[in-house]
Design an enzyme around this catalytic site. Structure first.
Site, PDB file in Angstrom:
ATOM      1  N   TYR A 123       0.981  -1.060  -0.005  1.00  0.00           N
ATOM      2  CA  TYR A 123      -0.205  -0.331  -0.258  1.00  0.00           C
ATOM      3  C   TYR A 123       0.918   1.409   0.059  1.00  0.00           C
ATOM      4  CZ  TYR A 123      -3.386  -3.670   1.305  1.00  0.00           C
ATOM      5  OH  TYR A 123      -4.468  -4.620   1.332  1.00  0.00           O
ATOM      6  N   SER A 137     -12.398  -5.453   1.133  1.00  0.00           N
ATOM      7  CA  SER A 137     -13.424  -4.357  -0.337  1.00  0.00           C
ATOM      8  C   SER A 137     -14.694  -5.285   0.417  1.00  0.00           C
ATOM      9  CB  SER A 137     -13.693  -5.090  -1.429  1.00  0.00           C
ATOM     10  OG  SER A 137     -12.330  -4.533  -2.076  1.00  0.00           O
ATOM     11  N   ALA A 180     -17.333  -3.347  -1.289  1.00  0.00           N
ATOM     12  CA  ALA A 180     -17.119  -3.358  -2.726  1.00  0.00           C
ATOM     13  C   ALA A 180     -16.575  -1.575  -3.561  1.00  0.00           C
ATOM     14  CB  ALA A 180     -19.217  -4.035  -3.430  1.00  0.00           C
ATOM     15  N   GLN A 181     -15.788  -1.122  -2.324  1.00  0.00           N
ATOM     16  CA  GLN A 181     -15.098  -0.426  -2.825  1.00  0.00           C
ATOM     17  C   GLN A 181     -16.286   0.793  -3.169  1.00  0.00           C
ATOM     18  OE1 GLN A 181     -12.100  -1.267  -6.275  1.00  0.00           O
ATOM     19  NE2 GLN A 181     -10.926  -1.853  -4.689  1.00  0.00           N
ATOM     20  N   GLY A 182     -16.995   0.476  -2.250  1.00  0.00           N
ATOM     21  CA  GLY A 182     -17.974   2.162  -1.836  1.00  0.00           C
ATOM     22  C   GLY A 182     -19.182   1.820  -2.378  1.00  0.00           C
ATOM     23  N   ALA A 183     -19.306   0.605  -3.372  1.00  0.00           N
ATOM     24  CA  ALA A 183     -20.164   0.481  -4.117  1.00  0.00           C
ATOM     25  C   ALA A 183     -21.835   0.966  -3.349  1.00  0.00           C
ATOM     26  CB  ALA A 183     -20.324  -0.072  -5.620  1.00  0.00           C
ATOM     27  N   THR A 212     -22.527   2.045  -0.019  1.00  0.00           N
ATOM     28  CA  THR A 212     -22.785   3.072   0.783  1.00  0.00           C
ATOM     29  C   THR A 212     -23.633   3.398   0.245  1.00  0.00           C
ATOM     30  OG1 THR A 212     -20.959   4.245  -0.460  1.00  0.00           O
ATOM     31  CG2 THR A 212     -19.705   3.104   1.001  1.00  0.00           C
TER      32      THR A 212
HETATM   33  N1  LIG Z   1      -5.591  -8.559   1.032  1.00  0.00           N
HETATM   34  C1  LIG Z   1      -5.931  -7.702  -0.377  1.00  0.00           C
HETATM   35  O1  LIG Z   1      -6.116  -8.603  -1.476  1.00  0.00           O
HETATM   36  C2  LIG Z   1      -6.937  -6.531  -0.850  1.00  0.00           C
HETATM   37  C3  LIG Z   1      -7.135  -6.435  -1.581  1.00  0.00           C
HETATM   38  C4  LIG Z   1      -7.410  -4.971  -1.776  1.00  0.00           C
HETATM   39  C5  LIG Z   1      -8.118  -4.046  -0.002  1.00  0.00           C
HETATM   40  N2  LIG Z   1      -7.419  -5.072   0.945  1.00  0.00           N
HETATM   41  C6  LIG Z   1      -7.452  -4.271   2.003  1.00  0.00           C
HETATM   42  O2  LIG Z   1      -9.318  -3.988   3.206  1.00  0.00           O
HETATM   43  C7  LIG Z   1      -9.637  -3.045   2.870  1.00  0.00           C
HETATM   44  C8  LIG Z   1     -10.775  -2.222   2.133  1.00  0.00           C
HETATM   45  O3  LIG Z   1     -11.016  -2.826   0.790  1.00  0.00           O
HETATM   46  P1  LIG Z   1     -11.159  -1.305  -0.235  1.00  0.00           P
HETATM   47  O4  LIG Z   1     -10.075  -0.530   0.231  1.00  0.00           O
HETATM   48  O5  LIG Z   1     -10.453  -2.204  -1.736  1.00  0.00           O
HETATM   49  O6  LIG Z   1     -12.615  -1.414  -0.483  1.00  0.00           O
HETATM   50  P2  LIG Z   1     -13.643  -0.684   0.476  1.00  0.00           P
HETATM   51  O7  LIG Z   1     -13.791  -0.835   1.867  1.00  0.00           O
HETATM   52  O8  LIG Z   1     -14.934  -2.139   0.351  1.00  0.00           O
HETATM   53  O9  LIG Z   1     -14.322   0.757   0.227  1.00  0.00           O
HETATM   54  C9  LIG Z   1     -13.538   1.579   0.732  1.00  0.00           C
HETATM   55  C10 LIG Z   1     -14.306   3.469   0.196  1.00  0.00           C
HETATM   56  O10 LIG Z   1     -15.011   3.199   0.073  1.00  0.00           O
HETATM   57  C11 LIG Z   1     -15.535   4.262   0.496  1.00  0.00           C
HETATM   58  N3  LIG Z   1     -16.400   4.611   1.810  1.00  0.00           N
HETATM   59  C12 LIG Z   1     -15.705   4.080   3.268  1.00  0.00           C
HETATM   60  N4  LIG Z   1     -16.467   4.011   4.343  1.00  0.00           N
HETATM   61  C13 LIG Z   1     -17.460   5.095   3.898  1.00  0.00           C
HETATM   62  C14 LIG Z   1     -18.158   5.099   4.189  1.00  0.00           C
HETATM   63  N5  LIG Z   1     -18.812   5.184   5.089  1.00  0.00           N
HETATM   64  N6  LIG Z   1     -19.599   6.364   3.399  1.00  0.00           N
HETATM   65  C15 LIG Z   1     -19.119   6.725   2.433  1.00  0.00           C
HETATM   66  N7  LIG Z   1     -18.156   5.505   1.568  1.00  0.00           N
HETATM   67  C16 LIG Z   1     -17.227   5.528   2.118  1.00  0.00           C
HETATM   68  C17 LIG Z   1     -13.883   4.919   0.744  1.00  0.00           C
HETATM   69  O11 LIG Z   1     -13.858   5.748  -1.287  1.00  0.00           O
HETATM   70  P3  LIG Z   1     -15.043   6.957  -1.675  1.00  0.00           P
HETATM   71  O12 LIG Z   1     -15.162   7.999  -0.046  1.00  0.00           O
HETATM   72  O13 LIG Z   1     -13.873   7.544  -2.800  1.00  0.00           O
HETATM   73  O14 LIG Z   1     -15.883   6.214  -2.112  1.00  0.00           O
HETATM   74  C18 LIG Z   1     -13.695   4.157   0.680  1.00  0.00           C
HETATM   75  O15 LIG Z   1     -12.026   4.298  -0.081  1.00  0.00           O
HETATM   76  C19 LIG Z   1      -8.624  -2.648   2.552  1.00  0.00           C
HETATM   77  O16 LIG Z   1      -7.723  -0.656   2.809  1.00  0.00           O
HETATM   78  C20 LIG Z   1      -6.900  -2.824   2.253  1.00  0.00           C
HETATM   79  O17 LIG Z   1      -7.082  -2.873   3.783  1.00  0.00           O
HETATM   80  C21 LIG Z   1      -7.292  -6.284   0.875  1.00  0.00           C
END
Ligand SMILES: NC(=O)c1ccc[n+]([C@@H]2O[C@H](COP(=O)([O-])OP(=O)(O)OC[C@H]3O[C@@H](n4cnc5c(N)ncnc54)[C@H](OP(=O)(O)O)[C@@H]3O)[C@@H](O)[C@H]2O)c1
Length: 319
Positions: free
Chosen positions: A58, A202, A205-208, A210
């Site tokens: 990261y 995720s 689903a990367q914010g989908a 929310t």
């Molecule tokens: N092991 C692996 O291979 C792997 C791969 C991917 C991720 N990860 C880990 O998993 C964690 C989470 O996954 P991810 O970052 O891919 O996706 P996620 O947690 O599904 O989505 C995060 C995104 O959603 C939005 N968000 C989060 N909370 C919110 C809220 N309460 N209200 C509105 N919007 C919100 C933000 O982006 P916006 O505000 O821009 O919409 C944020 O950057 C990562 O930080 C990492 O530690 C691990």
């Protein structure tokens, strides 16, 4: 209100069911200002989250550096269970040791609570037992406390576990959210059977999930979501109409946010699961923590989302 906790596998690590994902502290997601990262970490601690997930990958160490600096400045080392990861291309025996020492230096701590193999060594032909024995050595040296993997299918995880003589794997970190539920086919049943934890990445689903994105208001395609097929306009329109509108409706019924409902659905789906949503500001982390308080979806509401999400199909083939 205190957050629920779960033990990671057989370990004595008790983590809150909602942790903090720290991939956001990178160019991929855009939190590259240290003070913003620090305010997110401070808020996570304030609202009771005790689990942070980061990785060397990261921001090429930036996320670990920000966390290390913030833990020191805020005096929070003892508050958090710290999980980090070694990338799949650093898995030769000596590289595992070297990568762990580098993570320790960036994090500014003596021992990493959970060290995970970020993904299997796809391109470098490293035998499974070579890197698993290196991880076991790290435990013996006291440099890490427990071993985890990420993105491992059960067959490989089984074989990785068989390489260990004194330790066992405590967790498998995999993609799992209401739109992408393939982990339910083999990975979660295996974890349930073996007493391992599943750390859901995720989970929104990367914010989908929310509810803030609509077919008319898609997220910027310049960030980590650039290649995410969920946000392809025609795919997102279907997911939005078939599932996200239901998440929003159910959230209204409980006085919760759609993100809280989407996270709670995962936590309720299996006792093995903890979630690590990423946050770009303190408001998001505070809101996400609300999914980990003591409340639950009714069976009917959980099932409504289960059925709506089960009908979703989309292809990841882009070209
Ligand atoms: N092991 C692996 O291979 C792997 C791969 C991917 C991720 N990860 C880990 O998993 C964690 C989470 O996954 P991810 O970052 O891919 O996706 P996620 O947690 O599904 O989505 C995060 C995104 O959603 C939005 N968000 C989060 N909370 C919110 C809220 N309460 N209200 C509105 N919007 C919100 C933000 O982006 P916006 O505000 O821009 O919409 C944020 O950057 C990562 O930080 C990492 O530690 C691990």
């Amino acid at each position: 209100m205190a957050l629920e906790t779960r033990e990671l596998g057989y370990s004595d690590l008790k983590v809150t069911v909602v942790g903090l994902g720290a991939w956001q502290f990178s160019n991929a997601w855009g939190v590259t200002d240290y003070e913003v990262a620090k305010s997110i970490i401070a808020k996570a601690a304030e609202v009771g989250i005790n689990f942070i997930d980061t990785a060397e990958a990261y921001g090429s160490g930036l996320s670990e550096e920000f966390i290390g600096r913030a833990l020191k400045e805020l005096g929070l080392r003892e508050h958090f269970v710290i999980a980090t990861k070694i990338p799949g291309q650093f898995l030769a025996y000596g590289d595992v040791i070297k990568a762990a020492r580098n993570s320790l230096r960036r994090l500014g701590i003596d021992s990493i609570d959970l060290m995970q193999v970020h993904w299997p060594p796809c391109w470098h032909n490293i035998p499974t037992c070579e890197y698993m024995r290196a991880l076991e050595k790290l435990v013996q040296l006291g440099l890490i406390k427990y071993i985890g993997v990420s993105n491992f299918p059960p067959e490989l995880l089984e074989s990785a576990r068989s390489c260990l003589t004194r330790e066992d794997v405590v967790s498998n970190q995999v993609r799992y959210n209401l739109i992408e539920r393939d982990a339910e086919k083999e990975i979660i049943p295996y974890a349930e059977q073996e007493g391992l934890s599943v750390i859901a990445w995720s989970p929104l689903a990367q914010g989908a999930l929310t509810g803030k994105y609509t077919p008319q208001n898609l997220p910027p395609f310049k960030d980590a979501r650039a290649d995410n097929p969920i946000f392809k306009p025609e795919t997102f329109k279907e997911i939005y109409e078939d599932l996200i509108t239901k998440v929003v409706k159910i959230a209204g019924k409980y006085g919760k946010t759609p993100a809280q409902v989407a996270l709670r659905w995962l936590i309720q789906s299996s006792d093995t699961v903890v979630v690590i949503p990423g946050a770009k500001n303190p408001q998001q982390v505070e809101s996400n923590a609300g999914a980990g308080e003591s409340w639950s979806l009714s069976t009917d509401d959980w099932l409504e989302l289960e059925e709506a999400s089960r009908k979703i199909t989309f292809s990841r083939v882009i070209y």
